[in-house]
Design a protein around this motif. Sequence first.
Motif, PDB file in Angstrom:
ATOM      1  N   SER A  46       0.820  -1.211   0.000  1.00 34.54           N
ATOM      2  CA  SER A  46       0.000   0.000   0.000  1.00 34.54           C
ATOM      3  C   SER A  46       0.854   1.262   0.000  1.00 34.54           C
ATOM      4  CB  SER A  46      -0.941   0.010   1.204  1.00 34.54           C
ATOM      5  OG  SER A  46      -0.210  -0.046   2.422  1.00 34.54           O
ATOM      6  N   ASN A  47       2.050   1.198   0.575  1.00 37.26           N
ATOM      7  CA  ASN A  47       2.903   2.387   0.556  1.00 37.26           C
ATOM      8  C   ASN A  47       3.340   2.729  -0.863  1.00 37.26           C
ATOM      9  OD1 ASN A  47       4.485   0.066   0.435  1.00 37.26           O
ATOM     10  ND2 ASN A  47       6.219   1.011   1.475  1.00 37.26           N
ATOM     11  N   ALA A  48       3.570   1.696  -1.681  1.00 33.52           N
ATOM     12  CA  ALA A  48       3.906   1.939  -3.088  1.00 33.52           C
ATOM     13  C   ALA A  48       2.709   2.507  -3.837  1.00 33.52           C
ATOM     14  CB  ALA A  48       4.381   0.641  -3.744  1.00 33.52           C
TER      15      ALA A  48
ATOM     16  N   LEU B 175      -1.698   9.388   7.724  1.00 33.41           N
ATOM     17  CA  LEU B 175      -1.876   8.194   8.554  1.00 33.41           C
ATOM     18  C   LEU B 175      -1.018   7.040   8.048  1.00 33.41           C
ATOM     19  CD1 LEU B 175      -5.753   8.221   9.125  1.00 33.41           C
ATOM     20  CD2 LEU B 175      -3.979   8.715  10.810  1.00 33.41           C
ATOM     21  N   VAL B 176      -1.049   6.827   6.744  1.00 33.84           N
ATOM     22  CA  VAL B 176      -0.299   5.709   6.173  1.00 33.84           C
ATOM     23  C   VAL B 176       1.197   5.919   6.317  1.00 33.84           C
ATOM     24  CG1 VAL B 176       0.240   4.478   4.027  1.00 33.84           C
ATOM     25  CG2 VAL B 176      -2.126   5.072   4.564  1.00 33.84           C
ATOM     26  N   VAL B 177       1.661   7.126   5.961  1.00 30.85           N
ATOM     27  CA  VAL B 177       3.102   7.394   6.023  1.00 30.85           C
ATOM     28  C   VAL B 177       3.606   7.304   7.462  1.00 30.85           C
ATOM     29  CG1 VAL B 177       4.870   9.171   5.702  1.00 30.85           C
ATOM     30  CG2 VAL B 177       3.171   8.757   3.918  1.00 30.85           C
ATOM     31  N   CYS B 178       2.859   7.899   8.400  1.00 29.10           N
ATOM     32  CA  CYS B 178       3.274   7.832   9.804  1.00 29.10           C
ATOM     33  C   CYS B 178       3.285   6.393  10.294  1.00 29.10           C
ATOM     34  CB  CYS B 178       2.348   8.679  10.669  1.00 29.10           C
ATOM     35  SG  CYS B 178       2.517  10.453  10.420  1.00 29.10           S
ATOM     36  N   GLY B 179       2.271   5.625   9.885  1.00 28.62           N
ATOM     37  CA  GLY B 179       2.225   4.219  10.283  1.00 28.62           C
ATOM     38  C   GLY B 179       3.383   3.427   9.720  1.00 28.62           C
ATOM     39  N   TRP B 180       3.650   3.619   8.438  1.00 28.35           N
ATOM     40  CA  TRP B 180       4.757   2.896   7.806  1.00 28.35           C
ATOM     41  C   TRP B 180       6.107   3.337   8.361  1.00 28.35           C
ATOM     42  CZ3 TRP B 180       5.013  -1.237   4.645  1.00 28.35           C
ATOM     43  CH2 TRP B 180       3.827  -1.663   4.047  1.00 28.35           C
TER      44      TRP B 180
END
Length: 279
Positions: free
Chosen positions: A57-59, A176-181
């Motif tokens: 999902s990060n990609a 949210l995603v970037v901080c989580g990753w």
Amino acid sequence: MLQNMEPLLIILLVIYMTIFVVGFTGNLLMVLVTFHSKNLRSICNMLICACCFSFASNACVLAVGIDRLIAVVNPGRYKQLEMERFKYFSLLMAFPVLYALALLLVGFGERDPTKVLPCLLPNSLGHAYDLFALTSFGINLFVPPIYIYVYYRIKRMRMNNSMKAVFKSLFVTVCLVVCGWMTTDLIGALTVTLPMDDKVKMMIQLYCGTFIFTSSAFNAVVYYKLSRDYRSAMRTMLGISNETQAMKSTTYKEATDAQKSTMNRASTNTNAINTDLHV
């Protein structure tokens, strides 16, 4: 030491079960509503849909950022790319798909039938998990600068409240995603580089994985709360509101066209983005 970790494992089980129920239900809803609503079938919406169920999902978040970057920097070229939607979408998804396949192939290549391993992601992937942690950290380094620049370009453009809601929901999800990753990758990298007991290492990796899953589990909540088009489409699909009520929610293209008629002109960049994105 394993007995001392049993309470931690029970707490972890409850956390993962909650995340699974919320994440699976919400992300499935995002996928279904994307295909159900005609207003949510733009390239950007399809990329957001891919982020909801992709292993990498990060990609996919990076792919969304590249799509928005092209839209604001070169709207004329973006219009041409829209004419070949399938090729353009396939090109954007090429890296996420190849990245995920490469990690799975590396993990599959390290299989050993003689070893008995717990059914956990770090253990099952072996060194592929270490590669996954390090490469995803590198990917996430590119994501914030792209979105910050896109946000800067958008701030210089004339936008109505509907368009602002579009990018607000997108940026909240990205944060949210970037901080989580980034949190998971940083902790994961430390467990790989620092010497520690294998059981402690495994427990840390399991708990830091909750940051990723939590950030990815609330996509539907964010878009429902901040995006009028997603909220209207979800309510219509679930039968909460009828079609007449749903149609009262003006799409972003319609909102921009109305603004154009009152101002007698509109920004070319805004039109390019607005034609593609109904979030």
